[in-house]
Structures are given as C-alpha cells and as structure tokens.
Scaffold this motif. Structure first.
Motif, PDB file in Angstrom:
ATOM      1  N   SER A  29      37.710  92.426  52.390  1.00  0.00           N
ATOM      2  CA  SER A  29      36.565  92.602  52.526  1.00  0.00           C
ATOM      3  C   SER A  29      35.075  92.090  53.189  1.00  0.00           C
ATOM      4  N   ALA A  30      36.015  90.156  52.726  1.00  0.00           N
ATOM      5  CA  ALA A  30      35.170  89.654  52.911  1.00  0.00           C
ATOM      6  C   ALA A  30      35.956  87.969  54.066  1.00  0.00           C
ATOM      7  N   SER A  31      37.541  88.919  54.489  1.00  0.00           N
ATOM      8  CA  SER A  31      38.139  88.151  54.961  1.00  0.00           C
ATOM      9  C   SER A  31      37.887  87.123  56.371  1.00  0.00           C
ATOM     10  N   GLY A  32      36.412  87.523  56.458  1.00  0.00           N
ATOM     11  CA  GLY A  32      35.921  87.684  58.181  1.00  0.00           C
ATOM     12  C   GLY A  32      35.415  85.708  57.827  1.00  0.00           C
ATOM     13  N   ALA A  33      35.040  85.568  56.674  1.00  0.00           N
ATOM     14  CA  ALA A  33      34.000  84.338  56.307  1.00  0.00           C
ATOM     15  C   ALA A  33      34.710  83.691  54.998  1.00  0.00           C
ATOM     16  N   SER A  34      35.498  83.657  54.840  1.00  0.00           N
ATOM     17  CA  SER A  34      36.932  82.504  54.004  1.00  0.00           C
ATOM     18  C   SER A  34      37.005  81.506  54.776  1.00  0.00           C
ATOM     19  N   GLU A  35      37.082  81.248  55.950  1.00  0.00           N
ATOM     20  CA  GLU A  35      37.128  79.837  56.402  1.00  0.00           C
ATOM     21  C   GLU A  35      35.862  79.036  56.725  1.00  0.00           C
ATOM     22  N   GLU A  36      34.710  79.860  56.732  1.00  0.00           N
ATOM     23  CA  GLU A  36      33.326  79.585  56.655  1.00  0.00           C
ATOM     24  C   GLU A  36      32.640  78.861  54.625  1.00  0.00           C
ATOM     25  N   ALA A  37      33.313  79.372  54.027  1.00  0.00           N
ATOM     26  CA  ALA A  37      32.939  79.599  52.577  1.00  0.00           C
ATOM     27  C   ALA A  37      33.905  78.438  52.302  1.00  0.00           C
ATOM     28  N   ARG A  38      35.132  78.499  52.923  1.00  0.00           N
ATOM     29  CA  ARG A  38      35.820  76.907  52.726  1.00  0.00           C
ATOM     30  C   ARG A  38      35.183  75.933  52.956  1.00  0.00           C
ATOM     31  N   THR A  39      34.608  76.159  54.329  1.00  0.00           N
ATOM     32  CA  THR A  39      34.021  74.456  54.834  1.00  0.00           C
ATOM     33  C   THR A  39      32.896  74.366  53.568  1.00  0.00           C
ATOM     34  N   PHE A  40      32.221  75.098  54.047  1.00  0.00           N
ATOM     35  CA  PHE A  40      31.009  75.153  52.836  1.00  0.00           C
ATOM     36  C   PHE A  40      31.310  74.269  51.148  1.00  0.00           C
ATOM     37  N   LEU A  41      32.070  75.180  50.664  1.00  0.00           N
ATOM     38  CA  LEU A  41      32.788  74.419  49.674  1.00  0.00           C
ATOM     39  C   LEU A  41      33.048  73.357  49.790  1.00  0.00           C
ATOM     40  N   GLN A  42      33.775  72.774  50.054  1.00  0.00           N
ATOM     41  CA  GLN A  42      34.643  71.477  50.307  1.00  0.00           C
ATOM     42  C   GLN A  42      33.748  70.425  50.606  1.00  0.00           C
ATOM     43  N   GLU A  43      32.516  70.544  51.700  1.00  0.00           N
ATOM     44  CA  GLU A  43      31.455  69.832  51.854  1.00  0.00           C
ATOM     45  C   GLU A  43      30.321  69.624  50.366  1.00  0.00           C
ATOM     46  N   SER A  44      29.781  70.894  50.384  1.00  0.00           N
ATOM     47  CA  SER A  44      29.405  70.309  49.076  1.00  0.00           C
ATOM     48  C   SER A  44      30.351  70.019  47.807  1.00  0.00           C
ATOM     49  N   LEU A  45      31.758  70.523  47.146  1.00  0.00           N
ATOM     50  CA  LEU A  45      31.759  69.460  46.291  1.00  0.00           C
ATOM     51  C   LEU A  45      32.287  68.351  46.046  1.00  0.00           C
ATOM     52  N   SER A  46      32.483  67.415  47.581  1.00  0.00           N
ATOM     53  CA  SER A  46      32.724  65.887  48.241  1.00  0.00           C
ATOM     54  C   SER A  46      31.278  65.421  48.411  1.00  0.00           C
ATOM     55  N   SER A  47      29.884  66.484  48.226  1.00  0.00           N
ATOM     56  CA  SER A  47      28.587  65.517  47.968  1.00  0.00           C
ATOM     57  C   SER A  47      27.980  65.413  46.873  1.00  0.00           C
ATOM     58  N   THR A  48      28.660  65.793  46.039  1.00  0.00           N
ATOM     59  CA  THR A  48      27.755  65.450  44.002  1.00  0.00           C
ATOM     60  C   THR A  48      28.075  63.723  44.000  1.00  0.00           C
ATOM     61  N   ASN A  49      27.056  64.695  42.784  1.00  0.00           N
ATOM     62  CA  ASN A  49      26.678  62.837  42.392  1.00  0.00           C
ATOM     63  C   ASN A  49      26.913  63.107  40.654  1.00  0.00           C
ATOM     64  N   GLU A  50      26.253  61.801  40.352  1.00  0.00           N
ATOM     65  CA  GLU A  50      27.058  61.836  38.589  1.00  0.00           C
ATOM     66  C   GLU A  50      26.605  62.899  37.540  1.00  0.00           C
ATOM     67  N   GLN A  51      24.994  63.130  38.745  1.00  0.00           N
ATOM     68  CA  GLN A  51      24.258  63.998  37.725  1.00  0.00           C
ATOM     69  C   GLN A  51      24.578  65.700  38.150  1.00  0.00           C
ATOM     70  N   MET A  52      25.388  65.833  38.432  1.00  0.00           N
ATOM     71  CA  MET A  52      25.456  67.456  38.838  1.00  0.00           C
ATOM     72  C   MET A  52      27.220  67.618  38.408  1.00  0.00           C
ATOM     73  N   ASP A  53      26.970  68.628  37.365  1.00  0.00           N
ATOM     74  CA  ASP A  53      28.649  69.261  37.145  1.00  0.00           C
ATOM     75  C   ASP A  53      29.058  70.245  38.312  1.00  0.00           C
ATOM     76  N   GLN A  54      29.982  70.702  38.972  1.00  0.00           N
ATOM     77  CA  GLN A  54      29.831  71.293  39.715  1.00  0.00           C
ATOM     78  C   GLN A  54      31.348  72.638  39.460  1.00  0.00           C
ATOM     79  N   GLY A  55      31.087  74.143  39.729  1.00  0.00           N
ATOM     80  CA  GLY A  55      31.964  75.087  39.257  1.00  0.00           C
ATOM     81  C   GLY A  55      32.609  76.009  40.784  1.00  0.00           C
ATOM     82  N   VAL A  56      33.518  76.812  40.521  1.00  0.00           N
ATOM     83  CA  VAL A  56      33.436  78.099  41.699  1.00  0.00           C
ATOM     84  C   VAL A  56      33.954  79.010  41.119  1.00  0.00           C
TER      85      VAL A  56
END
Length: 70
Positions: A29-56
C-alpha cells in the motif's frame, strides 16, 4: 530496588551519543513512496557523524531490522 522501579524511579546516564531509528513502511500500500523513502534513507545514513548511531526498521506484513543501530 523493585519497589523503587515500580514507583517510577530511574537513573539516567548520558553517553554523549545520539541514536536515530528510521521506521519505514514497505508494504504494498505504500509502494508509491518507496523510491522517495530510499533516497531519504541513503542521504540520511550517509550524512552521519561519529556521535550518532542510526538504524532502520522496515515493516510490511512483518517487521524486521534492516540496518542495526551502531
């Protein structure tokens, strides 16, 4: 100690680290937004700093950990 815990007493310790967990709907039901979510996650996960842990966590029919925190 049990009585104190039941009364809501807690001790907070600060490690100076932050944790961000992204929760993503991957159901049909959310397949229309999957590419937007993937782009957002890639940008967010790649812009981390050493003081932040991230998970999905992804969910559709069942939930699963896609990227562990740490």
């Amino acid at each position: 100690l049990v009585i104190l815990a039941m009364a809501g007493m807690s001790i907070g310790l600060s490690s100076g680290r932050q944790t961000c967990v992204y929760v993503v709907d991957v159901s049909d039901s959310a397949s229309g937004a999957s590419e937007e979510a993937r782009t957002f996650l890639q940008e967010s996960l790649s812009s981390t700093n050493e003081q932040m842990d991230q998970g999905v966590v992804t969910f559709g029919q069942w939930a699963s950990v896609a990227v562990e925190v740490g």
